[in-house]
Design an enzyme around this catalytic site. Structure first.
Site, short mmCIF file in Angstrom:
data_model
loop_
_atom_site.label_atom_id
_atom_site.label_comp_id
_atom_site.label_asym_id
_atom_site.label_seq_id
_atom_site.Cartn_x
_atom_site.Cartn_y
_atom_site.Cartn_z
N THR A 1 22.83 32.38 67.41
CA THR A 1 23.73 32.20 66.34
C THR A 1 24.07 30.67 65.42
O THR A 1 24.01 30.70 64.47
CB THR A 1 25.17 32.70 66.95
N GLU B 1 26.60 37.86 70.37
CA GLU B 1 26.79 36.62 69.51
C GLU B 1 26.87 35.13 70.28
O GLU B 1 27.35 35.28 71.33
CB GLU B 1 27.99 36.78 68.50
N ARG C 1 25.07 41.66 54.68
CA ARG C 1 26.34 41.27 55.61
C ARG C 1 26.37 39.85 55.87
O ARG C 1 27.49 39.26 55.06
CB ARG C 1 26.10 42.15 56.79
N ASP C 2 25.28 39.14 56.23
CA ASP C 2 25.72 37.79 56.32
C ASP C 2 25.57 36.93 55.06
O ASP C 2 26.37 35.98 55.07
CB ASP C 2 24.53 37.16 57.29
N TYR D 1 24.92 43.41 70.08
CA TYR D 1 24.80 42.04 69.30
C TYR D 1 25.55 40.80 70.13
O TYR D 1 26.66 40.95 70.09
CB TYR D 1 25.59 42.12 67.96
#
Length: 195
Positions: free
Chosen positions: A184, A151, A21-22, A149
């Site tokens: 993050t 962020e 994904r990232d 999550y």
């Protein structure tokens, strides 16, 4: 397993790999569905990571096809709950996308800092908490479990800890599997984080 230190039981660390994904957010990187499947198999079977995040909900048909291939393989091998998909605080929208491909777990992207909340979403903490709770409950209705999550949590801890603690406290009754606290922007050193 657990380890012991100074008379305390420490929980096992779990590893979630976000390459699928990232990693695709890097310039000129895009995996085909079969490449996603091959990487997922290596991560789960050979590298033995605990969980993988394979896509962002609703991004594209290609993302859907790749995630579906990985999810179908994982479910057929009895490890479907180890494949996770990033979703958004959007009620039933992301959950429907994930459920449609057979996904079992959504990582709900929530704002872990007051700065992100006010400047990106332009919402109050109360509105955001309500949206997160509604998204998790909608996901559960279609058989998708959720992690939250947070962020930009690390920035939140440095600049708006009252917001972070209020958010986590407010999530206590939300039926989430776990709350994830990502750094993050890479601003915290390990010694800056404690229980």
């Amino acid at each position: 397993g657990c380890t012991f230190r100074e008379g305390r039981v420490l929980q096992m660390v779990e590893v979630m790999d976000t390459t699928l994904r990232d990693g695709e957010q890097m310039r000129d990187v895009s995996y085909t569905p079969n490449e996603k499947l091959s990487i997922a198999q290596i991560l789960l079977e050979e590298a033995r990571v605990d969980r993988i995040e394979v896509a962002s909900a609703g991004v594209s048909e290609g993302e859907h096809a790749g995630a579906k291939l990985v999810v179908e393989w994982a479910v057929s091998h009895g490890i479907g709950e180890r494949v996770e998909i990033l979703g958004f605080t959007d009620g039933a929208l992301s959950a429907g996308w994930i459920a449609d491909l057979g996904g079992k777990v959504m990582n709900v992207l929530a704002q872990g800092s007051l700065n992100h909340l006010t400047n990106q979403l332009r919402k109050t903490p109360e509105q955001h908490l309500k949206d997160i709770d509604e998204t998790v409950r909608q996901a559960n209705l279609v058989g998708v479990g959720c992690n939250i999550y947070l962020e930009d949590w690390s920035n939140g801890m440095l600049n708006s800890p009252d917001y972070v603690f209020a958010l986590i406290h407010g999530l206590a009754d939300t039926p989430a599997l776990r709350v994830m606290l990502p750094d993050t922007l890479g601003i915290l050193a390990p010694q800056m984080v404690s229980e």
